[in-house]
Design a protein around this motif. Structure first.
Motif, PDB file in Angstrom:
ATOM      1  N   THR A   1       0.829  -1.187   0.000  1.00  9.12           N
ATOM      2  CA  THR A   1       0.000   0.000   0.000  1.00  9.12           C
ATOM      3  C   THR A   1       0.872   1.248   0.000  1.00  9.12           C
ATOM      4  OG1 THR A   1      -1.833   1.104   1.068  1.00  9.12           O
ATOM      5  CG2 THR A   1      -0.204   0.129   2.533  1.00  9.12           C
ATOM      6  N   VAL A   2       0.338   2.309  -0.483  1.00  7.77           N
ATOM      7  CA  VAL A   2       0.977   3.616  -0.347  1.00  7.77           C
ATOM      8  C   VAL A   2       0.021   4.568   0.375  1.00  7.77           C
ATOM      9  CG1 VAL A   2       2.529   3.397  -2.307  1.00  7.77           C
ATOM     10  CG2 VAL A   2       0.254   4.335  -2.669  1.00  7.77           C
ATOM     11  N   GLN A   3      -0.997   3.997   0.986  1.00 11.76           N
ATOM     12  CA  GLN A   3      -1.954   4.788   1.753  1.00 11.76           C
ATOM     13  C   GLN A   3      -1.396   5.062   3.141  1.00 11.76           C
ATOM     14  OE1 GLN A   3      -4.694   5.860   0.114  1.00 11.76           O
ATOM     15  NE2 GLN A   3      -3.779   4.751  -1.601  1.00 11.76           N
ATOM     16  N   ARG A   4      -1.834   6.158   3.711  1.00 12.86           N
ATOM     17  CA  ARG A   4      -1.444   6.488   5.079  1.00 12.86           C
ATOM     18  C   ARG A   4      -2.618   6.212   5.989  1.00 12.86           C
ATOM     19  NH1 ARG A   4       1.248  12.420   4.103  1.00 12.86           N
ATOM     20  NH2 ARG A   4       2.795  11.748   2.606  1.00 12.86           N
ATOM     21  N   PRO A   5      -2.450   5.595   7.127  1.00 14.26           N
ATOM     22  CA  PRO A   5      -1.304   4.832   7.588  1.00 14.26           C
ATOM     23  C   PRO A   5      -1.293   3.427   6.974  1.00 14.26           C
ATOM     24  CG  PRO A   5      -3.011   4.722   9.249  1.00 14.26           C
ATOM     25  CD  PRO A   5      -3.525   5.623   8.134  1.00 14.26           C
ATOM     26  N   THR A   6      -0.203   2.740   7.157  1.00  8.38           N
ATOM     27  CA  THR A   6      -0.047   1.398   6.595  1.00  8.38           C
ATOM     28  C   THR A   6      -1.100   0.435   7.140  1.00  8.38           C
ATOM     29  OG1 THR A   6       2.311   1.811   6.369  1.00  8.38           O
ATOM     30  CG2 THR A   6       1.608  -0.471   6.236  1.00  8.38           C
ATOM     31  N   ALA A   7      -1.569   0.675   8.351  1.00 11.04           N
ATOM     32  CA  ALA A   7      -2.584  -0.205   8.949  1.00 11.04           C
ATOM     33  C   ALA A   7      -3.817  -0.333   8.066  1.00 11.04           C
ATOM     34  CB  ALA A   7      -2.979   0.320  10.326  1.00 11.04           C
ATOM     35  N   GLY A   8      -4.079   0.642   7.234  1.00 16.42           N
ATOM     36  CA  GLY A   8      -5.232   0.593   6.353  1.00 16.42           C
ATOM     37  C   GLY A   8      -5.056  -0.314   5.156  1.00 16.42           C
ATOM     38  N   CYS A   9      -3.921  -0.974   5.044  1.00  8.92           N
ATOM     39  CA  CYS A   9      -3.670  -1.816   3.875  1.00  8.92           C
ATOM     40  C   CYS A   9      -4.653  -2.985   3.783  1.00  8.92           C
ATOM     41  CB  CYS A   9      -2.238  -2.310   3.836  1.00  8.92           C
ATOM     42  SG  CYS A   9      -1.823  -3.518   5.089  1.00  8.92           S
ATOM     43  N   TRP A  10      -5.293  -3.335   4.875  1.00 11.90           N
ATOM     44  CA  TRP A  10      -6.288  -4.416   4.823  1.00 11.90           C
ATOM     45  C   TRP A  10      -7.444  -4.039   3.905  1.00 11.90           C
ATOM     46  CZ3 TRP A  10     -11.351  -3.881   6.245  1.00 11.90           C
ATOM     47  CH2 TRP A  10     -11.673  -2.743   6.976  1.00 11.90           C
ATOM     48  N   LEU A  11      -7.693  -2.738   3.737  1.00 12.71           N
ATOM     49  CA  LEU A  11      -8.751  -2.295   2.833  1.00 12.71           C
ATOM     50  C   LEU A  11      -8.436  -2.664   1.383  1.00 12.71           C
ATOM     51  CD1 LEU A  11      -9.366   1.222   4.375  1.00 12.71           C
ATOM     52  CD2 LEU A  11     -10.923  -0.740   4.470  1.00 12.71           C
ATOM     53  N   GLU A  12      -7.147  -2.844   1.103  1.00 12.86           N
ATOM     54  CA  GLU A  12      -6.696  -3.231  -0.235  1.00 12.86           C
ATOM     55  C   GLU A  12      -6.485  -4.745  -0.325  1.00 12.86           C
ATOM     56  OE1 GLU A  12      -3.150  -0.903  -0.344  1.00 12.86           O
ATOM     57  OE2 GLU A  12      -4.204   0.886  -1.032  1.00 12.86           O
ATOM     58  N   GLY A  13      -6.770  -5.455   0.758  1.00 12.74           N
ATOM     59  CA  GLY A  13      -6.637  -6.900   0.742  1.00 12.74           C
ATOM     60  C   GLY A  13      -5.307  -7.429   1.244  1.00 12.74           C
ATOM     61  N   SER A  14      -4.514  -6.595   1.906  1.00  8.27           N
ATOM     62  CA  SER A  14      -3.202  -7.026   2.387  1.00  8.27           C
ATOM     63  C   SER A  14      -3.240  -7.313   3.885  1.00  8.27           C
ATOM     64  CB  SER A  14      -2.150  -5.940   2.120  1.00  8.27           C
ATOM     65  OG  SER A  14      -2.004  -5.749   0.737  1.00  8.27           O
ATOM     66  N   ASP A  15      -2.681  -8.443   4.246  1.00  8.58           N
ATOM     67  CA  ASP A  15      -2.572  -8.862   5.637  1.00  8.58           C
ATOM     68  C   ASP A  15      -1.087  -8.831   5.995  1.00  8.58           C
ATOM     69  OD1 ASP A  15      -2.490 -10.212   8.077  1.00  8.58           O
ATOM     70  OD2 ASP A  15      -3.068 -12.143   7.221  1.00  8.58           O
ATOM     71  N   ILE A  16      -0.679  -7.849   6.780  1.00  2.00           N
ATOM     72  CA  ILE A  16       0.744  -7.666   7.095  1.00  2.00           C
ATOM     73  C   ILE A  16       1.331  -8.910   7.741  1.00  2.00           C
ATOM     74  CG2 ILE A  16       2.390  -6.343   8.471  1.00  2.00           C
ATOM     75  CD1 ILE A  16       0.660  -3.866   7.951  1.00  2.00           C
ATOM     76  N   ALA A  17       0.641  -9.490   8.706  1.00  2.00           N
ATOM     77  CA  ALA A  17       1.168 -10.692   9.381  1.00  2.00           C
ATOM     78  C   ALA A  17       1.321 -11.840   8.401  1.00  2.00           C
ATOM     79  CB  ALA A  17       0.272 -11.084  10.541  1.00  2.00           C
ATOM     80  N   HIS A  40       4.880   6.117  14.803  1.00  3.45           N
ATOM     81  CA  HIS A  40       3.632   5.436  15.144  1.00  3.45           C
ATOM     82  C   HIS A  40       3.259   4.391  14.091  1.00  3.45           C
ATOM     83  CE1 HIS A  40       2.664   7.663  18.733  1.00  3.45           C
ATOM     84  NE2 HIS A  40       2.966   8.771  18.108  1.00  3.45           N
ATOM     85  N   ASP A  41       3.428   4.722  12.820  1.00  3.45           N
ATOM     86  CA  ASP A  41       3.093   3.775  11.762  1.00  3.45           C
ATOM     87  C   ASP A  41       4.025   2.564  11.802  1.00  3.45           C
ATOM     88  OD1 ASP A  41       1.350   3.174   9.496  1.00  3.45           O
ATOM     89  OD2 ASP A  41       3.123   3.465   8.251  1.00  3.45           O
ATOM     90  N   THR A  42       5.301   2.813  12.032  1.00  2.00           N
ATOM     91  CA  THR A  42       6.275   1.729  12.086  1.00  2.00           C
ATOM     92  C   THR A  42       6.029   0.831  13.291  1.00  2.00           C
ATOM     93  OG1 THR A  42       7.886   3.122  10.963  1.00  2.00           O
ATOM     94  CG2 THR A  42       8.741   1.178  12.078  1.00  2.00           C
ATOM     95  N   ALA A  43       5.669   1.415  14.416  1.00  2.00           N
ATOM     96  CA  ALA A  43       5.338   0.614  15.594  1.00  2.00           C
ATOM     97  C   ALA A  43       4.162  -0.311  15.283  1.00  2.00           C
ATOM     98  CB  ALA A  43       5.010   1.521  16.779  1.00  2.00           C
ATOM     99  N   ASP A  44       3.188   0.208  14.571  1.00  2.00           N
ATOM    100  CA  ASP A  44       2.027  -0.606  14.212  1.00  2.00           C
ATOM    101  C   ASP A  44       2.408  -1.710  13.218  1.00  2.00           C
ATOM    102  OD1 ASP A  44      -0.929  -1.037  14.303  1.00  2.00           O
ATOM    103  OD2 ASP A  44      -0.675  -0.646  12.155  1.00  2.00           O
ATOM    104  N   VAL A  45       3.229  -1.384  12.234  1.00  2.00           N
ATOM    105  CA  VAL A  45       3.682  -2.391  11.268  1.00  2.00           C
ATOM    106  C   VAL A  45       4.454  -3.489  11.995  1.00  2.00           C
ATOM    107  CG1 VAL A  45       5.258  -2.830   9.334  1.00  2.00           C
ATOM    108  CG2 VAL A  45       3.683  -0.885   9.251  1.00  2.00           C
ATOM    109  N   ARG A  46       5.355  -3.115  12.892  1.00  2.00           N
ATOM    110  CA  ARG A  46       6.136  -4.101  13.637  1.00  2.00           C
ATOM    111  C   ARG A  46       5.202  -4.993  14.460  1.00  2.00           C
ATOM    112  NH1 ARG A  46       9.900  -7.133  12.935  1.00  2.00           N
ATOM    113  NH2 ARG A  46      11.453  -5.532  12.551  1.00  2.00           N
ATOM    114  N   ARG A  47       4.238  -4.392  15.130  1.00  2.00           N
ATOM    115  CA  ARG A  47       3.298  -5.159  15.951  1.00  2.00           C
ATOM    116  C   ARG A  47       2.519  -6.149  15.096  1.00  2.00           C
ATOM    117  NH1 ARG A  47      -1.852  -5.033  16.810  1.00  2.00           N
ATOM    118  NH2 ARG A  47      -2.200  -3.078  15.699  1.00  2.00           N
ATOM    119  N   ARG A  48       2.045  -5.711  13.943  1.00  4.38           N
ATOM    120  CA  ARG A  48       1.249  -6.577  13.073  1.00  4.38           C
ATOM    121  C   ARG A  48       2.103  -7.658  12.411  1.00  4.38           C
ATOM    122  NH1 ARG A  48      -3.806  -4.225  11.608  1.00  4.38           N
ATOM    123  NH2 ARG A  48      -4.015  -2.158  12.531  1.00  4.38           N
ATOM    124  N   ALA A  49       3.316  -7.290  12.007  1.00  2.97           N
ATOM    125  CA  ALA A  49       4.180  -8.223  11.285  1.00  2.97           C
ATOM    126  C   ALA A  49       4.829  -9.238  12.218  1.00  2.97           C
ATOM    127  CB  ALA A  49       5.260  -7.460  10.522  1.00  2.97           C
TER     128      ALA A  49
END
Length: 114
Positions: A1-17, A40-49
C-alpha cells in the motif's frame, strides 16, 4: 500500500502478518508527514508483522513528506529503532538535489546494518 497509515492496507486486501510469514522481507512505504507519524506507523507495522519479520522501509526525502524532507535522517533513526534492515527512497525524478543530501544523511544512520 501507499496509503497512510499502513494499517489501512487491509482495505486493499493485504494482511501484514500473513505477508510477513510468506515473504523473505516486507518493504513498507513510510510516506508520512513527519517523524512522529513514521514512528507510530512503524510501531504498528512491527506489531502486526511480528518481532521476527524482516522489515525494509521506503522514504520520500522531500515534499510532501517528512517536513519537506528535513526529518529524513530522524525518520531513518526511528525505523532503525524498530529493527528495520533496509532503507530505500522514492521518487528520485521528482525531488531537488537537496534530497540527495538527505538520503546520504539517512543512510549514514544505517551504516552499521548488515
Amino acid at each position: 500500500t501507499v496509503q497512510r497509515p499502513t494499517a489501512g492496507c487491509w482495505l486493499e486486501g493485504s494482511d501484514i502478518a500473513g505477508l510477513a510469514k510468506a515473504a523473505d522481507a516486507l518493504e513498507v512505504p513510510a510516506y508520512q508527514a513527519n517523524v512522529a507519524e513514521v514512528w507510530h506507523d512503524t510501531a504498528d507495522v512491527r506489531r502486526r508483522a511480528g518481532d521476527d519479520a524482516r522489515l525494509h522501509f521506503i522514504l520520500r526525502p522531500t515534499h510532501p513528506d517528512l517536513g519537506d524532507g528535513a526529518e529524513t535522517a530522524a525518520a531513518a533513526a526511528a525505523l532503525k529503532e524498530f529493527g528495520a534492515e533496509g532503507l530505500a527512497f522514492y521518487n528520485y525524478g521528482h525531488f531537488p538535489l537537496s534530497g540527495m543530501e538527505r538520503i546520504r544523511e539517512a543512510l549514514a544512520v544505517f551504516d552499521d546494518v548488515v
